[in-house]
Scaffold this active site. Sequence first.
Site, PDB file in Angstrom:
ATOM      1  N   LYS A  98      -4.792  -5.819  -2.036  1.00 47.30           N
ATOM      2  CA  LYS A  98      -4.259  -4.937  -3.078  1.00 47.30           C
ATOM      3  C   LYS A  98      -3.770  -5.706  -4.309  1.00 47.30           C
ATOM      4  O   LYS A  98      -3.877  -5.244  -5.429  1.00 47.30           O
ATOM      5  CB  LYS A  98      -3.105  -4.088  -2.520  1.00 47.30           C
ATOM      6  CG  LYS A  98      -3.520  -3.127  -1.421  1.00 47.30           C
ATOM      7  CD  LYS A  98      -3.817  -1.763  -1.965  1.00 47.30           C
ATOM      8  CE  LYS A  98      -4.514  -0.820  -1.010  1.00 47.30           C
ATOM      9  NZ  LYS A  98      -4.152  -0.868   0.387  1.00 47.30           N
ATOM     10  N   GLU A 120       1.541   4.952  -6.626  1.00 43.17           N
ATOM     11  CA  GLU A 120       1.643   5.724  -5.382  1.00 43.17           C
ATOM     12  C   GLU A 120       1.456   4.749  -4.228  1.00 43.17           C
ATOM     13  O   GLU A 120       0.842   3.702  -4.402  1.00 43.17           O
ATOM     14  CB  GLU A 120       0.548   6.798  -5.319  1.00 43.17           C
ATOM     15  CG  GLU A 120      -0.822   6.321  -4.799  1.00 43.17           C
ATOM     16  CD  GLU A 120      -1.516   5.272  -5.672  1.00 43.17           C
ATOM     17  OE1 GLU A 120      -1.192   5.203  -6.864  1.00 43.17           O
ATOM     18  OE2 GLU A 120      -2.377   4.520  -5.158  1.00 43.17           O
ATOM     19  N   SER A 386      -9.276  -7.231   5.251  1.00 41.96           N
ATOM     20  CA  SER A 386      -8.535  -6.781   4.068  1.00 41.96           C
ATOM     21  C   SER A 386      -7.046  -7.096   4.105  1.00 41.96           C
ATOM     22  O   SER A 386      -6.413  -7.212   3.055  1.00 41.96           O
ATOM     23  CB  SER A 386      -8.756  -5.276   3.866  1.00 41.96           C
ATOM     24  OG  SER A 386      -8.433  -4.564   5.040  1.00 41.96           O
TER      25      SER A 386
HETATM   26  C1  LIG Z   1      -4.711  -0.074   1.485  1.00 40.64           C
HETATM   27  C2  LIG Z   1      -5.469  -0.848   2.478  1.00 40.64           C
HETATM   28  C3  LIG Z   1      -6.805  -0.512   2.844  1.00 40.64           C
HETATM   29  C4  LIG Z   1      -7.509   0.706   2.359  1.00 40.64           C
HETATM   30  O1  LIG Z   1      -7.693   0.795   0.987  1.00 40.64           O
HETATM   31  P1  LIG Z   1      -9.076   0.514   0.263  1.00 40.64           P
HETATM   32  O2  LIG Z   1      -8.783   0.881  -1.136  1.00 40.64           O
HETATM   33  O3  LIG Z   1     -10.106   1.400   0.893  1.00 40.64           O
HETATM   34  O4  LIG Z   1      -9.402  -0.910   0.436  1.00 40.64           O
HETATM   35  C5  LIG Z   1      -7.478  -1.343   3.731  1.00 40.64           C
HETATM   36  N1  LIG Z   1      -6.885  -2.435   4.255  1.00 40.64           N
HETATM   37  C6  LIG Z   1      -5.610  -2.776   3.937  1.00 40.64           C
HETATM   38  C7  LIG Z   1      -5.026  -3.992   4.574  1.00 40.64           C
HETATM   39  C8  LIG Z   1      -4.867  -2.002   3.037  1.00 40.64           C
HETATM   40  O5  LIG Z   1      -3.608  -2.360   2.733  1.00 40.64           O
END
Ligand SMILES: *Cc1c(COP(=O)(O)O)cnc(C)c1O
Length: 402
Positions: A98, A120, A386
């Site tokens: 993020k 948000e 992610s």
């Molecule tokens: C917020 C989040 C997501 C999902 O959001 P995307 O915009 O689809 O990437 C996925 N993995 C993590 C670790 C997140 O914090």
Amino acid sequence: MDIAINTGNSRYQVDKNGYYGRFGGAYIPEMLYPNVAELQSRYLEVLSDPGFQQEFEDLLRDYVGRPSPLYFAKRLSEKYKAKIYLKREDLNHTGAHKVNNTIGQILLAKRLGKHRIIAETGAGQHGVATATVCALMGMECVVYMGSIDIERQAPNVARMKMLGATVVPATSGSKTLKDATNEAIRDWINNPVDTHYILGTAAGPHPYPDMVARFQSVISEEIKKQLLEKTGSEDPNYVVACIGGGSNAAGAYFHYLDRENVKLVAVEAGGKGVHSGFSAATTQLGTIGIIHASKTLLMQTNDGQIVEPHSISAGLDYPGIGPMHAHLYESGRAQFLSATDEEALAAAYELSLLEGIIPAMESAHALAKLKDLTLQPEDVVVVCLSGRGDKDLDTYIRHMNK
Ligand SMILES: *Cc1c(COP(=O)(O)O)cnc(C)c1O
């Protein structure tokens, strides 16, 4: 940095009207027009400025800790009989991808002369990343969060407060992410001059999906270089990512969108099962409609009421997907799968034991589908990890004792 490249010839990138195929656009109330029009007319010019790119690059390197490693997961590879690499977004400052986007947007906000930031958040990862960059830049920060999420994500609420943000509960509807987004949009309408809205995913009105994808595209830019070094080719056979709104997936796919030899795999949250009534598998259950000012696929009733989504991971608990992904689904460019809560939990325990890496609950959804791909021993698979699992320890501990 390739964030300002001309993507006009691609079938899968945004067109000049803000659409991906028949998805996208900016279906905004009139009151929001000045803010969105300003962004539409300015964002590419700001992103192309060499001074902007330098500042973005410097912060990604020295503050976020990029490039994030591309790690060859040896024991996971042995298990799935293919060459599996993990793109370690979990090692970024604040623990997820993020922050790539919040750094880009706060630099943009500064150049647009804004000094107040709103955002948000669902699980709180985007809220924490936004509060972090606001502290870094000395800007006022207000984060909208559903009152139910405030209760179930207490550690991230504490982090945001320690970083100086004001956390405002959204108390309407289901009191979760969709409602927090509604409140943030309402705030922006009331403060059009001094406020920038840092949207956290590749959704919302044009230009947000494209702008967020460009800031996250550093992920695939790095993968190309790192894979070339490790394997002699920039192209893997597969790129696999989980999808909430679609920002980590957009970043991991970005530079591969037009290389059709690279298979793109998107994993949605199947919740308790796609047809259980407790799911967030938008492409399986959704139809075309408008959510948060974007025409895309969303889960809705026949008369257009939003269906409440369910996922064990708050970051995937969203009833829509960004317009780029709706188009990737409809065009068949990306393959969409879904992982249930149970499958994601099993994948999280597996990665922890095989590689010593505790993944975020969201990322575990992507890992959970390795077993469903028909992999050859020579196949190179990149999974976008992610985020890290610290925020999910409560969930993991609760299910471990079952
Ligand atoms: C917020 C989040 C997501 C999902 O959001 P995307 O915009 O689809 O990437 C996925 N993995 C993590 C670790 C997140 O914090």
